[in-house]
Each structure stands twice: as C-alpha cells, then as structure tokens.
Design a protein around this motif. Sequence first.
Motif, mmCIF file in Angstrom:
data_model
loop_
_atom_site.group_PDB
_atom_site.id
_atom_site.type_symbol
_atom_site.label_atom_id
_atom_site.label_comp_id
_atom_site.label_asym_id
_atom_site.label_seq_id
_atom_site.Cartn_x
_atom_site.Cartn_y
_atom_site.Cartn_z
ATOM 1 N N ARG A 1 40.436 39.646 62.568
ATOM 2 C CA ARG A 1 39.561 40.892 62.263
ATOM 3 C C ARG A 1 39.995 41.314 60.754
ATOM 4 N NH1 ARG A 1 39.823 46.447 65.319
ATOM 5 N NH2 ARG A 1 41.645 47.234 64.639
ATOM 6 N N PHE A 2 39.024 41.509 59.702
ATOM 7 C CA PHE A 2 39.389 42.096 58.221
ATOM 8 C C PHE A 2 38.851 43.407 58.420
ATOM 9 C CE2 PHE A 2 38.171 42.653 53.932
ATOM 10 C CZ PHE A 2 39.397 42.738 53.243
ATOM 11 N N PRO B 1 34.224 49.918 53.405
ATOM 12 C CA PRO B 1 33.268 49.413 54.209
ATOM 13 C C PRO B 1 31.898 48.821 53.187
ATOM 14 C CG PRO B 1 33.902 51.183 55.331
ATOM 15 C CD PRO B 1 34.525 51.163 53.991
ATOM 16 N N GLY B 2 31.969 47.606 53.205
ATOM 17 C CA GLY B 2 30.653 46.587 52.302
ATOM 18 C C GLY B 2 31.247 46.310 51.222
ATOM 19 N N LYS B 3 32.455 46.637 50.642
ATOM 20 C CA LYS B 3 33.081 46.160 49.406
ATOM 21 C C LYS B 3 34.249 45.412 49.758
ATOM 22 C CE LYS B 3 30.969 49.741 46.752
ATOM 23 N NZ LYS B 3 31.086 51.020 45.735
ATOM 24 N N LEU B 4 34.144 44.032 50.163
ATOM 25 C CA LEU B 4 35.157 43.345 50.481
ATOM 26 C C LEU B 4 36.058 42.822 49.459
ATOM 27 C CD1 LEU B 4 33.074 40.875 52.992
ATOM 28 C CD2 LEU B 4 34.029 42.889 53.337
ATOM 29 N N ALA B 5 35.534 42.681 48.070
ATOM 30 C CA ALA B 5 36.547 42.336 47.175
ATOM 31 C C ALA B 5 37.457 43.404 46.827
ATOM 32 C CB ALA B 5 35.819 42.119 45.875
ATOM 33 N N GLU B 6 37.358 44.447 47.354
ATOM 34 C CA GLU B 6 38.423 45.730 47.213
ATOM 35 C C GLU B 6 39.467 45.525 48.285
ATOM 36 O OE1 GLU B 6 37.009 49.610 46.366
ATOM 37 O OE2 GLU B 6 35.246 48.822 45.067
ATOM 38 N N GLY B 7 39.599 44.508 48.989
ATOM 39 C CA GLY B 7 41.056 44.406 49.630
ATOM 40 C C GLY B 7 40.803 45.119 51.180
ATOM 41 N N TRP C 1 39.373 29.621 51.918
ATOM 42 C CA TRP C 1 39.101 30.876 51.559
ATOM 43 C C TRP C 1 37.537 31.310 51.915
ATOM 44 C CZ3 TRP C 1 43.395 32.886 50.285
ATOM 45 C CH2 TRP C 1 44.288 32.174 49.338
ATOM 46 N N VAL C 2 37.318 32.639 51.867
ATOM 47 C CA VAL C 2 35.840 32.998 52.331
ATOM 48 C C VAL C 2 35.433 33.551 50.715
ATOM 49 C CG1 VAL C 2 34.382 34.821 53.355
ATOM 50 C CG2 VAL C 2 36.594 33.950 54.650
ATOM 51 N N PHE C 3 33.999 33.246 50.521
ATOM 52 C CA PHE C 3 33.570 33.677 49.463
ATOM 53 C C PHE C 3 32.189 34.373 49.714
ATOM 54 C CE2 PHE C 3 35.924 29.847 48.387
ATOM 55 C CZ PHE C 3 36.309 30.275 47.208
ATOM 56 N N LEU D 1 38.062 35.731 48.517
ATOM 57 C CA LEU D 1 38.382 37.007 49.180
ATOM 58 C C LEU D 1 39.653 36.768 49.908
ATOM 59 C CD1 LEU D 1 34.730 38.003 50.417
ATOM 60 C CD2 LEU D 1 35.833 39.107 48.482
ATOM 61 N N LYS D 2 40.554 36.717 49.061
ATOM 62 C CA LYS D 2 42.004 36.212 49.504
ATOM 63 C C LYS D 2 42.439 37.257 50.536
ATOM 64 C CE LYS D 2 43.258 33.539 45.441
ATOM 65 N NZ LYS D 2 44.221 33.282 44.508
ATOM 66 N N ALA D 3 42.305 38.382 50.536
ATOM 67 C CA ALA D 3 42.922 39.297 51.671
ATOM 68 C C ALA D 3 42.029 39.238 53.185
ATOM 69 C CB ALA D 3 42.440 40.982 51.216
ATOM 70 N N MET D 4 41.111 38.254 53.132
ATOM 71 C CA MET D 4 40.455 37.792 54.363
ATOM 72 C C MET D 4 41.199 36.796 55.189
ATOM 73 S SD MET D 4 36.539 38.786 53.549
ATOM 74 C CE MET D 4 36.065 38.496 55.257
#
Length: 449
Positions: free
Chosen positions: A244-245, A250-256, A194-196, A211-214
């Motif tokens: 690419r994700f 934008p700027g809130k990666l945890a929101e998928g 994963w990415v954190f 950040l599982k959606a990544m």
Amino acid sequence: MSDTILPVIAPSRRKFLGATGSAFAALIASGCTTGGTGNNRMAGASSFGGYGDLVPDPAGMLDLPQGFSYRVISKLGDAMDDGGTVPDRADGMGCIDLGNGKIALVRNHELGPAHDLGGEYSEGFGRDAEGNVLPGGTTTLVLDAATLEVEQQYRSMAGTIRNCAGGTTPWGSWLTCEESMWTRERDLADKHGWVFEIPADAGRQVNPAPLKAMGRFNHEAAAVDPRTGIVYLTEDMNDAMLYRFIPNVPGKLAEGGKLQALALSEDITDARNWENPAMTVGTDHPVRWIDLDNPEAPKNDLRIRGAAAGGLKIARGEGIHMGDGELYFCSTNGGAAKLGQIFRLIPGKNGGPDALSLFFESTSGDQFNYGDNLTVQDNGHLIVCEDQYTDTVTNHLRGVTPQGEAYPLGLLRIQTEPAGACFSPDGKTLFVNAYSPTATLAITGPWFS
C-alpha cells in the motif's frame, strides 16, 4: 491517517463502488471454497444459478448466455485519430465518467521492446538502444455513454514496457503499471517497473513522470481507497507481497508518500496454501504494515525485504478492486489446487486495524482457472477473467455470486485471454478486451439485479 473523503467521484461511479461491500459480505459469511454445488450457500439466501448455458457465437469469438450480445468497438490495426493504429496485447482497462454524456476507456498494452508501437511517435518515457520509443503504454477511447459509439481514439502514453494492469482513481485518471523490471543498460536508458498516471480526459498523448515513491517492482494492478486516498498495489511474482502507498497528499500521488508491505499480526507468513495451508476461507486476520525504505529498489528486492520482515507471501497477485470499504484482489495460482484465490481486505477506520481474509479459493476449474483481472457488477457479483497457461486454453469470464456460486458468464473462443473487464458507470455494459489480437468488446444483456 484521518478519514479524508476524496471529493471527485461522479454519482454513477459512487453507486458502482458502493455496491461492492455489502454484497460481498455475504460471500465471506458463507465460508465457501466451491461454487455452484449448493452445499455452501448462505442459509436463507436466494439462489442464483447463472444466466444459463452459453450460446455458441456464430462469429467464433465470445459465447454468451441467451439474451446477451457483444459488439467490437475497437480492434488491432484500426486507425486512430492521432495517425497511429490500435496496437496489440490489450490488457488492463478502466472506464471513467467524463461527464456531458461521455465515458472514457483507458486501455493498457502489454508490449515489450520488440513489439509494434502502432505508429510513429516521437515522445515517450523510454527508448531502445536505437532511440526508438518503446511500444508499451496506453490508448484511450472516448465513447458516447448512451450509444457506445467511439468518438475519439488515441495513444495516451508510450515508452513503457509490459503495461499489464492498473486501476482507476476517484479523481478521473488511470494508473497504468509496468509488469517489467528490464534494466539491461545496453538496451534501455531508463529503468522500468513503475506506475504512471494518465488523465482520462487528456485528449492526446501525455508523458508523465514515473511515480517512483510507489515502488519499483513487477507491478500488476492498483486500487484507490476513496476514503483515504491510499493506493493498494499487487505484484505478479510467485513470492509476491501486497503493498500500500500512503500519499503525502491524498489525490496527488506525484507529491510522494510511504510504501508498505502487508503482514499479519499472527504467525502466518504464507497465504499461498501450496503446502501446509495456513489460510482458511472466511477467517479474519489482523493486519500490520511494514515500512519499506528505498522504494526505487535498484536490486529488485522489495518483496525480499518485505518477506524478511514477516510480510505475507502471495502467489502472483493480479486483479484488484476497491469497493465501499472493502478491497478484493486475485492470486492467479494460489490455493491447494493452484487454481487461484481471492482475498478480502477491510481497511480499519478511525485508527483501527485492517483485517485480511481468504475470500474464495478455487478447488475446480469449473469455478475459475487462473483468475486474473477482476471487477464487480453493481449487484455485487464478482466477474473474473481467466488466463490459463496451457497449450490450448479455454478462458472464461467467470461470475461468483454473493452466495458463493460460481457460474460461466462467457467463453472466449479464440486462443487468448479476456482482460480488463470493467463496467460502464451506469452498470449496463461490461467492457472487456481480447488480449491478442486486440479487440475491445462491449457486452450488454439482461443483467441480474
């Protein structure tokens, strides 16, 4: 997606990012595959032959050109402010301006389950079969920007496996990436790969959710386009994809968001150039992006699904850097000589197509040999960390000028790799790690500008 400008870039960081694009346009125009020979220099361009011969280091660690020097600011076993000690295997690293005359270095540690965590930590993402927190993760150093004195040093994340590389964000955090797909349930309760996201100003250990959606894959590095918030991700596999994700916010990666793999609009599906080379230096190819469902990939098949849909195969995607409208990423063993490639991606604007080109292909070990992490000086010179796979290594820091001339910037004298190269926001200091035993160095000198 509209061109949303992300707001939180410090002025010094903006200057650093902005220097990348215009300088590297010259290297693409030169169409070179070799550096330092003079045969492929851009017509009329001024020549820069490097900083001169490397001077042997009396301490036996890092040879540098005359006038350059380094100091060790952190090393394996040093006491940290949280009661732990600096762990080993320092890899990717990012430098972030904290304001008020402070900068942070967020440093990855590529540690597996059997390695030493560097202290007693009760929190972390994952644990081994005995319930011990896994040793991978990050440490953070807070420095005085003027003196480079370390004011604070602490474990900022634990519980992960093989945190190899990552990337900084425009909003002041570090994306740390797991280069591991370890899923043996008898050993580990959680999947990995994963990415954190780690805030640079956390001041303590944090325990972010993955950040599982990544995507779940053999992650290497990440870079954020500050214009759109899109995150580009490399994969360290011989049949890798570039991903690419596109975040929902934008700027809130945890929101998928949406994960995609890069493909070319033309009939080219292999950029490795190992057999029947398909990519030539300096030729732009229009890009299309393949949507990837089920990014959590329990079968570890994202790259396989991407390739089946026509995705472009890349040999071991490694370091990645986002400049002013241009993205550069390294392929460790790509190219006909299998010594490494660098690619250039230009994201399209206002709905236009993206373009990918082979930016540089090493044909000699004197250019670079197994390039890994990379960064860019504020004059546009590319700095590449070598990571060779021979019994005895001669790993350099390599420079590449905008005119396509490769030169040695440093030689690591100990038997390990340089990693995590990144510049301070003012461009005066290059920070780099010696991987193992861990040592973080600050290099200063008469940088060409």
